[in-house]
Design an enzyme around this catalytic site. Structure first.
Site, PDB file in Angstrom:
ATOM      1  N   ILE A 239       0.865  -1.282   0.038  1.00 38.49           N
ATOM      2  CA  ILE A 239       0.194   0.069   0.102  1.00 38.49           C
ATOM      3  C   ILE A 239       0.849   1.155   0.012  1.00 38.49           C
ATOM      4  CG2 ILE A 239      -2.043  -0.962   0.996  1.00 38.49           C
ATOM      5  CD1 ILE A 239      -1.117   0.249   3.759  1.00 38.49           C
ATOM      6  N   HIS A 240       2.175   1.112  -0.076  1.00 40.44           N
ATOM      7  CA  HIS A 240       3.086   2.153  -0.262  1.00 40.44           C
ATOM      8  C   HIS A 240       3.916   2.324  -1.702  1.00 40.44           C
ATOM      9  CE1 HIS A 240       3.213   1.287   4.002  1.00 40.44           C
ATOM     10  NE2 HIS A 240       2.638   2.352   4.135  1.00 40.44           N
ATOM     11  N   GLY A 241       3.056   1.896  -2.708  1.00 39.00           N
ATOM     12  CA  GLY A 241       3.513   2.004  -4.046  1.00 39.00           C
ATOM     13  C   GLY A 241       4.212   0.881  -4.469  1.00 39.00           C
ATOM     14  N   GLU A 242       4.174  -0.163  -3.533  1.00 36.00           N
ATOM     15  CA  GLU A 242       5.186  -1.298  -3.960  1.00 36.00           C
ATOM     16  C   GLU A 242       4.341  -2.216  -5.044  1.00 36.00           C
ATOM     17  OE1 GLU A 242       5.434  -1.224   0.527  1.00 36.00           O
ATOM     18  OE2 GLU A 242       3.624  -1.095  -0.947  1.00 36.00           O
TER      19      GLU A 242
END
Length: 345
Positions: A216-219
């Site tokens: 959910i952090h752009g991974e």
């Protein structure tokens, strides 16, 4: 793309200012985040959600009666500092101690842990708990290494309800641990998200494909697969979660369910998917209890979704159903059977 901002470096501060101005009946801004607009009763455990911004309604959107006492807010996809966490804790603390709840990410573990130790040094009991619901991020035998994603919503809800009911700090921590142990999430991405001021997404997904096991952090996802029908996706999500069913739970039974949109997947699409998910859960002998379908833990403008199952027992079901009143999530008290019968007459 994230289009509306002033100075990208002040995106989070501007968001907090606007959020507090929009919801003065629920929250007030303090250095480092927000707390409830009205102080809680003396002796209550202060449950604080926390993490980087970019995930609304998580984490600040669930501050209010029945849910969190405050939220520690970092920059977009960035762990808040220990100073921010300590500031919000001091504003929310009411004499019962503090519990920080967050996802299992190195920066969050380090900074919230430091803040808790500092509070303990000042005589304020403080504990931390990191959610580990993401089955794609580590194998079943290494659950402590898993990331926290949308399943944190269920953990936050049950722990907060326990605190609201008057549970002591150690008991609230136990509820968080118990909920986390029975919670599993699997997510997919159809396209990446773009940070404020950036001109390209953090990752892309080829047309006609999906990324399985996103963060959910752009991974990006841990693997790619073909994007099929909603029925195909529902089957992949449900099958994956059932294969990782927590030890000690029944194959059937009652489950809290969160079908979560990540920011750019329309509600109509989620409901198409939910229809298929609901049928598959029924076939598996699982009974959804007040399922939540919508955006609860987003990732800016990411296109994608995740499915969370929490295997309930009597205690967790009661806490999952307990009333709450926050800017982004409201739940009324469960109706009594007699009231339902009277309404039907």
């Amino acid at each position: 793309m994230t289009r509306l901002f002033n100075d990208p470096a002040r995106f989070t501060d501007d968001m907090i200012e606007g959020f507090a101005a929009a919801h003065p009946e629920h929250v007030r801004a303090v250095p480092g985040g927000v707390v409830r607009a009205r102080p809680t009763r003396a002796g209550k455990v202060a449950v604080l959600t926390g993490g980087g911004s970019g995930h609304y309604p998580a984490f600040c959107g669930v501050v209010g009666p029945g849910f969190a006492d405050g939220s520690v807010i970092g920059d977009v996809f960035t762990s808040p500092s220990a100073a921010r966490a300590r500031s919000v804790a001091e504003a929310a603390e009411a004499g019962g101690g503090v519990l920080f709840l967050f996802g299992n990410y190195a920066g969050d573990v380090m900074n919230f842990g430091l803040a808790a130790r500092q509070l303990e040094g000042d005589g304020i009991p403080a504990r931390c708990f990191a959610v580990t619901d993401d089955i794609a991020s580590a194998p079943a035998g290494q659950t402590a290494r898993r990331r926290g994603i949308a399943g944190g919503f269920v953990v936050f809800k049950t722990a907060s309800a326990a605190a609201e009911a008057g549970a002591a700090l150690d008991e609230v921590v136990r509820v968080a641990e118990h909920t986390n142990a029975r919670t599993r999430t699997l997510g997919v991405a159809f396209d990446g998200c773009t940070l404020p001021g950036a001109d390209a997404p953090l990752f892309t997904v080829p047309e006609g494909r999906l990324g399985l096991g996103l963060g959910i952090h752009g991974e990006p996802g841990v693997s790619e697969d073909t994007l099929g029908t909603a029925e195909d996706l529902a089957r992949a999500l449900v099958t994956g979660l059932l294969a990782d069913r927590p030890a000690g739970t029944d194959a059937g039974g009652r489950v809290a369910v969160v079908l979560n949109g990540l920011g750019a997947t329309k509600y109509e699409e989620l409901y198409v998917l939910w229809g298929a998910v609901a049928r598959l859960l029924d076939e598996a002998g699982l009974i959804p209890v007040r399922p939540e379908v919508g955006e609860l833990v987003t990732s800016l403008d990411m296109a994608g979704c995740s499915l969370t199952l929490t295997w309930l027992d009597e205690e967790l079901e009661r806490l999952w159903l307990a009333p709450a009143d926050t800017p982004a999530f409201r739940r009324t008290a469960p109706r009594e059977p007699a009231a339902d019968q009277a309404a039907a007459r």
